[in-house]
Each structure stands twice: as C-alpha cells, then as structure tokens.
Design an enzyme around this catalytic site. Sequence first.
Site, PDB file in Angstrom:
ATOM      1  N   ARG A   1      -5.274   4.592   9.812  1.00  0.00           N
ATOM      2  CA  ARG A   1      -6.403   5.293  10.443  1.00  0.00           C
ATOM      3  C   ARG A   1      -7.024   6.321   9.494  1.00  0.00           C
ATOM      4  O   ARG A   1      -6.417   6.741   8.512  1.00  0.00           O
ATOM      5  CB  ARG A   1      -5.981   5.944  11.752  1.00  0.00           C
TER       6      ARG A   1
ATOM      7  N   GLY B   1       0.832  -1.210   0.000  1.00  0.00           N
ATOM      8  CA  GLY B   1       0.000   0.000   0.000  1.00  0.00           C
ATOM      9  C   GLY B   1       0.860   1.251   0.000  1.00  0.00           C
ATOM     10  O   GLY B   1       2.004   1.242  -0.466  1.00  0.00           O
TER      11      GLY B   1
ATOM     12  N   ASN C   1      -5.404  -5.099  12.972  1.00  0.00           N
ATOM     13  CA  ASN C   1      -3.982  -5.245  12.645  1.00  0.00           C
ATOM     14  C   ASN C   1      -3.261  -6.328  13.446  1.00  0.00           C
ATOM     15  O   ASN C   1      -2.295  -6.918  12.953  1.00  0.00           O
ATOM     16  CB  ASN C   1      -3.266  -3.892  12.774  1.00  0.00           C
TER      17      ASN C   1
ATOM     18  N   HIS D   1       4.870   5.576  20.029  1.00  0.00           N
ATOM     19  CA  HIS D   1       4.519   6.223  18.758  1.00  0.00           C
ATOM     20  C   HIS D   1       3.013   6.495  18.755  1.00  0.00           C
ATOM     21  O   HIS D   1       2.245   5.894  18.027  1.00  0.00           O
ATOM     22  CB  HIS D   1       4.927   5.309  17.594  1.00  0.00           C
TER      23      HIS D   1
ATOM     24  N   ARG E   1       9.950  14.468  11.755  1.00  0.00           N
ATOM     25  CA  ARG E   1       8.927  15.525  11.859  1.00  0.00           C
ATOM     26  C   ARG E   1       9.375  16.600  12.842  1.00  0.00           C
ATOM     27  O   ARG E   1       9.189  17.798  12.598  1.00  0.00           O
ATOM     28  CB  ARG E   1       7.597  14.910  12.319  1.00  0.00           C
TER      29      ARG E   1
HETATM   30  N1  LIG Z   1       4.983   3.194  12.323  1.00  0.00           N
HETATM   31  C1  LIG Z   1       4.799   4.284  11.604  1.00  0.00           C
HETATM   32  O1  LIG Z   1       5.518   5.283  11.754  1.00  0.00           O
HETATM   33  C2  LIG Z   1       3.712   4.333  10.582  1.00  0.00           C
HETATM   34  C3  LIG Z   1       2.787   3.330  10.529  1.00  0.00           C
HETATM   35  N2  LIG Z   1       1.788   3.334   9.585  1.00  0.00           N
HETATM   36  C4  LIG Z   1       0.902   2.183   9.560  1.00  0.00           C
HETATM   37  O2  LIG Z   1       1.275   1.355   8.476  1.00  0.00           O
HETATM   38  C5  LIG Z   1       0.145   0.581   8.051  1.00  0.00           C
HETATM   39  C6  LIG Z   1      -0.005   0.691   6.541  1.00  0.00           C
HETATM   40  O3  LIG Z   1      -0.372   1.995   6.170  1.00  0.00           O
HETATM   41  P1  LIG Z   1      -0.653   2.346   4.627  1.00  0.00           P
HETATM   42  O4  LIG Z   1       0.411   1.785   3.780  1.00  0.00           O
HETATM   43  O5  LIG Z   1      -0.954   3.774   4.547  1.00  0.00           O
HETATM   44  O6  LIG Z   1      -1.985   1.504   4.373  1.00  0.00           O
HETATM   45  P2  LIG Z   1      -2.559   0.942   2.981  1.00  0.00           P
HETATM   46  O7  LIG Z   1      -3.973   0.607   3.198  1.00  0.00           O
HETATM   47  O8  LIG Z   1      -2.217   1.893   1.875  1.00  0.00           O
HETATM   48  O9  LIG Z   1      -1.704  -0.395   2.732  1.00  0.00           O
HETATM   49  C7  LIG Z   1      -1.828  -1.519   3.539  1.00  0.00           C
HETATM   50  C8  LIG Z   1      -1.707  -2.733   2.631  1.00  0.00           C
HETATM   51  O10 LIG Z   1      -1.661  -3.916   3.453  1.00  0.00           O
HETATM   52  C9  LIG Z   1      -2.273  -4.946   2.691  1.00  0.00           C
HETATM   53  N3  LIG Z   1      -2.626  -6.053   3.549  1.00  0.00           N
HETATM   54  C10 LIG Z   1      -3.627  -6.175   4.452  1.00  0.00           C
HETATM   55  N4  LIG Z   1      -3.600  -7.394   5.041  1.00  0.00           N
HETATM   56  C11 LIG Z   1      -2.537  -8.056   4.517  1.00  0.00           C
HETATM   57  C12 LIG Z   1      -1.989  -9.338   4.736  1.00  0.00           C
HETATM   58  N5  LIG Z   1      -2.514 -10.186   5.607  1.00  0.00           N
HETATM   59  N6  LIG Z   1      -0.901  -9.681   4.028  1.00  0.00           N
HETATM   60  C13 LIG Z   1      -0.350  -8.834   3.122  1.00  0.00           C
HETATM   61  N7  LIG Z   1      -0.840  -7.599   2.878  1.00  0.00           N
HETATM   62  C14 LIG Z   1      -1.927  -7.219   3.561  1.00  0.00           C
HETATM   63  C15 LIG Z   1      -3.495  -4.275   2.058  1.00  0.00           C
HETATM   64  O11 LIG Z   1      -3.992  -5.012   0.963  1.00  0.00           O
HETATM   65  C16 LIG Z   1      -2.885  -2.912   1.673  1.00  0.00           C
HETATM   66  O12 LIG Z   1      -2.431  -2.912   0.329  1.00  0.00           O
HETATM   67  C17 LIG Z   1      -1.043   1.131   8.846  1.00  0.00           C
HETATM   68  O13 LIG Z   1      -1.303   0.300   9.952  1.00  0.00           O
HETATM   69  C18 LIG Z   1      -0.553   2.493   9.315  1.00  0.00           C
HETATM   70  O14 LIG Z   1      -1.197   2.925  10.482  1.00  0.00           O
HETATM   71  C19 LIG Z   1       1.692   4.325   8.665  1.00  0.00           C
HETATM   72  C20 LIG Z   1       2.588   5.364   8.682  1.00  0.00           C
HETATM   73  C21 LIG Z   1       3.644   5.466   9.643  1.00  0.00           C
HETATM   74  O1  LIG Z   2      -0.587   8.746  11.874  1.00  0.00           O
HETATM   75  C1  LIG Z   2      -0.752   7.557  11.554  1.00  0.00           C
HETATM   76  O2  LIG Z   2      -1.748   6.893  11.842  1.00  0.00           O
HETATM   77  C2  LIG Z   2       0.328   6.878  10.783  1.00  0.00           C
HETATM   78  C3  LIG Z   2       1.575   7.041  11.515  1.00  0.00           C
HETATM   79  O3  LIG Z   2       1.884   6.306  12.421  1.00  0.00           O
HETATM   80  C4  LIG Z   2       2.311   8.283  11.277  1.00  0.00           C
HETATM   81  O4  LIG Z   2       2.200   8.892  10.195  1.00  0.00           O
HETATM   82  O5  LIG Z   2       3.015   8.694  12.198  1.00  0.00           O
END
Ligand SMILES: NC(=O)C1=CN([C@@H]2O[C@H](COP(=O)(O)OP(=O)(O)OC[C@H]3O[C@@H](n4cnc5c(N)ncnc54)[C@H](O)[C@@H]3O)[C@@H](O)[C@H]2O)C=CC1
Ligand SMILES: O=C([O-])CC(=O)C(=O)O
Length: 310
Positions: free
Chosen positions: A82, A9, A95, A175, A151
């Site tokens: 989210r 994604g 998740n 986080h 950030r």
């Molecule tokens: N730790 C951090 O700093 C950050 C964490 N995140 C988190 O990262 C995650 C992904 O965010 P995005 O990429 O924006 O979401 P997104 O919805 O664009 O991509 C998630 C992808 O995971 C796939 N997916 C779901 N279940 C799966 C499985 N069992 N096996 C393989 N693929 C699967 C979906 O088909 C989708 O393509 C979210 O939980 C978000 O909150 C996002 C930004 C920063």
């Molecule tokens: O805000 C969110 O949900 C995704 C994330 O962890 C970030 O961008 O820091």
Amino acid sequence: MKVTIVGAGNVGATCADVIAYRGIASEVVLLDIKEGFAEGKALDIMQCASNTGFNTRVVGVTNDYSKTAGSDVVVITSGIPRKPGMTREELIGINAGIVKSVSESVLQYSPNTIIVVVSNPMDTMTYLALKATGLPKNRIIGMGGALDSARFKTYLSLALDKPVNDIKGMVIGGHGDTTMIPLTRLASYNGVPVSQFLTDEALGQVAADTMVGGATLTKLLGTSAWYAPGASVAYLVDSILNDQKKMIPCSVFLEGEYGQDDICIGVPCIIGKNGVEQIVDVELNDGEKELFAKSAAAVRTMNEALSNVL
Ligand SMILES: NC(=O)C1=CN([C@@H]2O[C@H](COP(=O)(O)OP(=O)(O)OC[C@H]3O[C@@H](n4cnc5c(N)ncnc54)[C@H](O)[C@@H]3O)[C@@H](O)[C@H]2O)C=CC1
Ligand SMILES: O=C([O-])CC(=O)C(=O)O
C-alpha cells in the site's frame, strides 16, 4: 532445508537476508517476475556471506518455478504494497490473482511444502491460498501476528522504558488497522502484568499505536515496512524448519475455535515441522471476545470479495 520466497521485493529480499544471515535454511530461492531482479537480490545477499559468516546458498530466478522444486517452506510476498492513505484491504483487486496463481505454481514443484502467506490483505489471501490449493489447514499459515506482536512489544518497551526482550505480549485477530487486538491484559514485563506499571491511558495508547503500526510506517516511508516484516517471516520459518514449537499468533483456518468457522484469522498457534501443530485456546474475557467477533466479521466481509477468483 530449502525455502522459496516468491516476490524478491522489500519484504521478500529482507526475509531471504535474515534467513541466510541466521543460517535458518541451507538454500533460499528468491523468485520474481521482474526480469533479473531476484537474481540481483540473491547475488547481493550472497556477497554478504564471507564478511558476515553464513553458508546459506541464495539463488535468484525470474519466474522459473522448476528451481523451487522440493522446497520445505514457500513464502508468498508477491503483490503490491500500500501507499500512504490506503488500507491493506484496497490491495485485494491486484493481489488476489497473484496469490492464487503463485500458490498453484509452487505446489506443482513442491507438493509437500508448507506455505506462509504474507501478501495483503493477509487474512483473506491466506483463506484464498487454502481454498485455491485444497491443502490441509496445518500447511497454510498467514504471517501477521508475529509482526503485530513485535510492534506491540516495541511500543510496550518504549512506554515502560525497559528492554524489549523482557516483555511478552501477543496480538490476535485480523491483520488490519481496525481489526487487530493487542492483548494488553495478558502482556507482561518478566511475568508481571504491564498494568502494574502503566496507566490505562498509557496502555490504550500502546494498543492504538500497535494497531496502526503498519500505517504509521507507510506514511513515513511512502511504501509499507520491510525490516520487521522480513524478520517476522524468518522467525516463523525458523520455528517450522527447526521444529521449535514456538507459540506464535498466525492467521489459520478455524473450525469452531474462538467461536469461528470457515475463516483464516490470527490466533495463537504452536508452530513446528508440521506447520500449525496446535491452536492454543486462550481464555478471553467478554470484551476481548466481542472484539474478536467484530474482527472476524470484518475479515469475513473481505473474503466475500473473493467470489470472482474462487
Ligand atoms: N503480512 C504482513 O505482515 C505484511 C505484508 N506485506 C505485504 O507484502 C507484499 C509485498 O510487500 P513489499 O515486499 O513491500 O512489496 P514490493 O513491491 O517491494 O515487492 C513485491 C514483489 O512482488 C513481485 N511480484 C508481483 N507479482 C508477482 C508474481 N506474479 N510472481 C512473482 N513475483 C511477483 C514484484 O515484482 C515485486 O518485486 C504486499 O502485499 C504488502 O502489503 C508487507 C509487510 C507486512
Ligand atoms: O502496513 C502494511 O500495509 C504492510 C503490513 O501489513 C505491515 O507492515 O503490517
């Protein structure tokens, strides 16, 4: 060097793009459950190669873990993001199951890999991956602090009106919108404490903006951010694969460090070819220690919700 990214994604594909563009790995496998989706993202990224000049091979697969075999690093971004008004913690119900099954599947084909957990709520998902796999603690790394610190430095650079690469600063703790701790006291402009240039009020505003950095973007974009998250994961993966031994705040398992046990939470770490090679013991003042203890208590409460998956 081979990197697998589970979840093609927004964050996963951006991470693959940055890793390829910067030549951090020779092969990147993108895996997703959505039929054809990872294949499409991989092909699109590969078609950048001749015009941007990289040689990394990017492969997309639909849920075929055999193609991930022998990965040096696996990044887990699978799961839901989210929407405006939500907290990261609200994502746990969906998740947790995804992160647990994905971390078990990747290990079947890459038993020696280092896992980088990105899916939210990240500290709790990192703890879950560690407990579900039983991997040694140096091989499970939660990515959040690298992004939060980026950030923090961006907001400091804007407040100071100075180049971001002249600014140093770290965010530790959970986080989460209320759990992260921007270390304003230790931030510097080329080694000079930023408090020499910014009022307490301005510094407080920088810290507050940093803490809700993800929520601000979610409100603007309708889903959570991906450019800086993807780049932050690539930065962490680079330090592992190229044994850079950078100090990066990461969510790692603590056994007494910072006064905490049996928890994954953000602390400064030396990141190299063995994953977490050292936890750096930064001397916090009393106020910072209190904030860290509160942050850990909140993360620990969230971890209790894992009782039905662990
Ligand atoms: N730790 C951090 O700093 C950050 C964490 N995140 C988190 O990262 C995650 C992904 O965010 P995005 O990429 O924006 O979401 P997104 O919805 O664009 O991509 C998630 C992808 O995971 C796939 N997916 C779901 N279940 C799966 C499985 N069992 N096996 C393989 N693929 C699967 C979906 O088909 C989708 O393509 C979210 O939980 C978000 O909150 C996002 C930004 C920063
Ligand atoms: O805000 C969110 O949900 C995704 C994330 O962890 C970030 O961008 O820091």
